[in-house]
Design a protein around this motif. Structure first.
Motif, PDB file in Angstrom:
ATOM      1  N   LYS A 200      -1.088   1.430   9.331  1.00 61.77           N
ATOM      2  CA  LYS A 200      -0.839   1.829   7.402  1.00 61.77           C
ATOM      3  C   LYS A 200      -2.276   2.619   6.973  1.00 61.77           C
ATOM      4  CE  LYS A 200       3.005  -1.467   7.137  1.00 61.77           C
ATOM      5  NZ  LYS A 200       3.750  -2.633   6.022  1.00 61.77           N
ATOM      6  N   ASP A 201      -3.328   1.659   6.600  1.00 68.01           N
ATOM      7  CA  ASP A 201      -4.247   2.182   6.490  1.00 68.01           C
ATOM      8  C   ASP A 201      -4.887   3.515   7.330  1.00 68.01           C
ATOM      9  OD1 ASP A 201      -4.248   0.153   4.978  1.00 68.01           O
ATOM     10  OD2 ASP A 201      -6.542  -0.503   5.122  1.00 68.01           O
TER      11      ASP A 201
ATOM     12  N   GLU B 268       3.830  10.384   9.514  1.00 62.03           N
ATOM     13  CA  GLU B 268       3.203   8.933  10.053  1.00 62.03           C
ATOM     14  C   GLU B 268       3.710   7.875  10.740  1.00 62.03           C
ATOM     15  OE1 GLU B 268       4.517   6.766   5.869  1.00 62.03           O
ATOM     16  OE2 GLU B 268       3.148   7.389   5.757  1.00 62.03           O
TER      17      GLU B 268
ATOM     18  N   LEU C 113       2.891   3.752  12.998  1.00 64.27           N
ATOM     19  CA  LEU C 113       4.033   3.781  11.555  1.00 64.27           C
ATOM     20  C   LEU C 113       4.265   2.044  12.965  1.00 64.27           C
ATOM     21  CD1 LEU C 113       5.102   3.911   8.879  1.00 64.27           C
ATOM     22  CD2 LEU C 113       2.900   2.989   9.169  1.00 64.27           C
TER      23      LEU C 113
END
Length: 193
Positions: A91-92, A175, A179
């Motif tokens: 996630k970062d 993203e 994920l």
């Protein structure tokens, strides 16, 4: 004031090189562009890096290694559970990639692709970076009670998967690949308990 205000000339050159090579790769980045971005003279660039572009690229990889290792330490340390910690890493990475408007992928990969075969110092710096990152994941897993071989193999899988997912996310400008990878890595880690 420019982007490197307050930094020494050498550090400005390293950071500019890392940023440019992260976005443009080794072949797409020139010494003159580095000089302009770093707000340094060409003479200063060659003073600090007499080995030229290959020496700059090696140092840029080391800089990217340190930055990513710090982010990895923070994310892994943010959760006691290793599966949740690895998901936090994914996630970062996704958040940072999105914040850069999909420009700032892995600085080590972007710099070393296409150069490792003819630039042993670049290859070695990249190999050391990947080893350091795997070590951080391995240490987290060991601290959580995983056996040494499982921790080592899972660390390889985590870093390799995140590298591929980051590249895919960057290309897709989405993203979701990161994920999805993070969720599957978390499931994989859970399956070893």
């Amino acid at each position: 004031m420019g982007p490197g205000a307050g930094l020494g000339t050498r550090e400005r050159i390293v950071r500019a090189t890392a940023r440019l090579m992260q976005r443009q790769g080794y072949e797409g980045t020139g010494i003159k562009q580095i000089s302009r971005e770093a707000e340094a003279t060409l003479g200063s660039v060659y003073h600090f890096f007499p080995g030229g572009k290959q020496e700059l690229a090696t140092e840029a990889i080391r800089h990217g290694d340190r930055e990513f290792a710090e982010m990895l330490r923070r994310a892994l340390g943010s959760r006691p559970d290793p599966a949740e910690a690895v998901l936090a890493v994914a996630k970062d990475v996704a958040a940072e990639l999105r914040a850069s408007d999909w420009l700032d992928g892995c600085p080590v990969t972007a710099t070393s692709l296409g150069t490792a075969a003819h630039a042993p110092d670049i290859r070695l710096a990249a190999a050391e970076a990947f080893e350091r990152w795997r070590g951080l994941v391995r240490d987290k897993l060991l601290a959580c009670g995983f056996g040494a071989q499982d921790a080592l193999e899972l660390a390889h899988t985590v870093i390799n998967t995140l590298e591929g997912a980051e590249l895919t996310a960057q290309i897709a400008r989405d993203e979701e690949p990161l994920l999805i990878a993070g969720h599957h890595l978390a499931r994989l880690i859970d399956s070893y308990r």
